[in-house]
Design a protein around this motif. Structure first.
Motif, short mmCIF file in Angstrom:
data_model
loop_
_atom_site.label_atom_id
_atom_site.label_comp_id
_atom_site.label_asym_id
_atom_site.label_seq_id
_atom_site.Cartn_x
_atom_site.Cartn_y
_atom_site.Cartn_z
N ALA A 247 -5.86 2.85 2.55
CA ALA A 247 -6.67 2.90 1.33
C ALA A 247 -6.14 4.04 0.46
O ALA A 247 -6.09 5.19 0.90
N THR B 144 -0.48 -7.37 2.07
CA THR B 144 0.15 -7.08 3.36
C THR B 144 1.64 -7.35 3.28
O THR B 144 2.07 -8.38 2.78
N TYR C 213 -1.06 -11.95 0.08
CA TYR C 213 -2.23 -11.38 -0.60
C TYR C 213 -3.44 -12.22 -0.23
O TYR C 213 -3.46 -13.44 -0.43
N ARG D 250 -3.65 -0.21 8.08
CA ARG D 250 -4.33 -0.53 6.83
C ARG D 250 -4.51 0.79 6.08
O ARG D 250 -4.98 1.78 6.65
N THR E 94 -0.93 -2.99 5.43
CA THR E 94 -1.82 -3.58 4.44
C THR E 94 -2.36 -2.48 3.54
O THR E 94 -2.83 -1.45 4.02
N VAL E 95 -2.28 -2.70 2.23
CA VAL E 95 -2.93 -1.80 1.27
C VAL E 95 -4.20 -2.49 0.79
O VAL E 95 -4.15 -3.61 0.26
N ARG E 96 -5.31 -1.82 0.98
CA ARG E 96 -6.61 -2.40 0.65
C ARG E 96 -6.89 -2.36 -0.85
O ARG E 96 -6.36 -1.54 -1.58
N ASP E 97 -7.71 -3.28 -1.30
CA ASP E 97 -8.25 -3.31 -2.68
C ASP E 97 -7.15 -3.42 -3.72
O ASP E 97 -7.23 -2.80 -4.79
N TRP E 98 -6.14 -4.22 -3.43
CA TRP E 98 -5.07 -4.45 -4.40
C TRP E 98 -5.61 -5.37 -5.51
O TRP E 98 -6.12 -6.45 -5.23
N ASP F 212 -6.49 -7.76 -0.38
CA ASP F 212 -5.58 -6.89 0.36
C ASP F 212 -4.16 -7.43 0.27
O ASP F 212 -3.93 -8.65 0.35
#
Length: 416
Positions: A19, A287, A281, A17, A253-257, A285
């Motif tokens: 950020a 993924t 989504y 993950r 996973t990229v957080r706060d998309w 987040d």
């Protein structure tokens, strides 16, 4: 000799993950609008990188106060003034967004930057400023804007096919011009249309009256308001991390998309899915899960900043790719089409430069030196290749400081 970074090879599927810091494009637009506003602004969670620090430094030199406030920047407008000497580095947003602001200052403002910056297209916007009533000496870096404390404004027709920043730079300062500005484009399509959409939206959010049509933008004169501006994570900088999921057959996973955004990086959802990824989504987040890597035939004209990473992924695919609509990348931080062709082929690849893009035929790759030409996107492309190709030595990792100083640490953490 430049310091080399050994790109780490993935020893298994990535599972991470991530950020990401704030968007460079949003940060630098927010700083310009805050500098021209009628009252103070708080820019929340801005990106702090070479490009944004250069922007802040340029505005400070013109009389704007920009102070740290925890994780935020507090911007207090001041009387714009010269004389001043500004360093634009290699930042397109600084070299093209600040001259229209400098024309409002009282006094001479001298611009220069990195050696390659002197080769980047500038004549279009400087000629447009003259039409709008500013006095400018020179057509490329270095040049001087002889600020007279105001700009009459009016209508101007330009060919912005080299960069959408030519339009954005004029629009961002236009509310402070006597007649505002009407900018018309004549020529091949303007690239990076998503960035123009971002410019228009942020102007309107700051209180500007903006009308748009087919290849025409009109900004009416009027005051801009300050206040709070939230900066989204930089979605273009998500490209190498999400690509890592596809290349390693893992999950990232990229957080706060953001659910809705004008950032061109949002197109990663569609593009990586076309290349074989499973994209989901949920709860803010994004993924990406990897699978087989497929070739792609796609026009990247509106999202060219994703092209370097996508070219690296395409070099590892199970079939050929064609990346189209990106001829203007020859005028980016470096000639990215030539650079990608040279460096991927130097690792054993088969990349052919086309008039408007690249044709990539996957072949077994081997290790070697990957030069980056002081271009942050080239570092990210090399890192993606290095996941699958042992022995990739990347020139000058530090150049990622342009937009993502934490890249090396985030990359290592992802692979742990």
């Amino acid at each position: 000799m430049p310091q080399m970074w050994s790109a780490p090879v993935a020893d298994g599927p990535a599972d991470a993950r991530v950020a990401l810091p704030g968007s460079k494009s949003m940060t630098n637009r927010a700083l310009i609008l805050a500098a021209l506003a009628g009252d103070p602004s708080l820019v929340r969670r801005p990106l702090r990188s070479r490009d944004t620090l250069l922007m802040a430094g340029a505005l400070r030199a013109l009389g704007v106060t920009i102070e740290d406030s925890g994780d935020d920047w507090r911007v207090t407008p001041g009387e714009l003034r010269g004389p001043a000497t500004l360093d634009v580095g290699l930042a397109g947003t600084v070299m093209r967004f600040v001259p229209p602001v400098a024309a409002l200052a009282a006094g001479d403002v001298f611009f220069d930057g990195d050696p390659y910056a002197r080769k980047r297209p500038m004549g279009t916007i400087l000629a447009a400023l003259r039409v709008l009533g500013a006095e400018v000496d020179g057509d490329a870096l270095p040049f001087t804007v002889r600020g007279a404390g105001g700009v009459p404004g009016g209508s101007v027709t330009i060919d912005a096919s080299g960069s959408s920043q030519m339009v954005s730079g004029l629009l961002l300062a236009a509310p402070r011009y006597g007649k505002g500005a009407e900018v018309r484009h004549e020529g091949p399509p303007v690239p990076s249309g998503a960035h123009l959409t971002m410019t228009v939206r942020m102007l309107r959010e700051a209180g500007a009256s903006v009308e748009t049509g087919d290849d025409v933008w009109r900004v009416h004169p009027g005051g801009l308001r300050g206040g709070e501006v939230g900066i989204e994570p930089d979605l273009s900088n998500a490209a190498p991390f999400l690509a890592a999921a596809l290349v390693t057959g893992g999950r990232v996973t990229v957080r706060d998309w953001p659910a809705e955004t004008t950032q061109p990086g949002d197109e990663l959802r569609r593009l990586l899915a076309e290349m074989g990824a499973a994209v989901t989504y949920e709860d803010g987040d994004l993924t990406v899960r990897g699978g087989s890597i497929h070739g792609i035939d796609v026009d990247l004209g509106d999202v060219s900043e994703l092209s370097c990473v996508l070219a690296a992924v395409a070099a590892l695919a199970d079939g050929p790719s064609r990346l189209r609509g990106i001829a203007h990348m020859r005028g980016h931080e470096t000639d990215r089409l030539a650079a990608l062709t040279t460096e991927i082929n130097g690792l054993g690849g088969d990349v052919r430069e086309l008039p408007d893009g690249l044709e990539i035929r996957p072949r077994p790759l081997h290790g070697g030196v990957f030069r980056t030409y002081d271009d942050h996107r080239m570092v990210m492309a090399a890192a993606v290749l290095g996941l699958a190709v042992p022995g990739v030595e990347v020139e000058n990792l530090a150049t990622v400081g342009k937009t993502l100083p934490e890249f090396g640490e985030l990359w290592a953490e992802m692979l742990r």
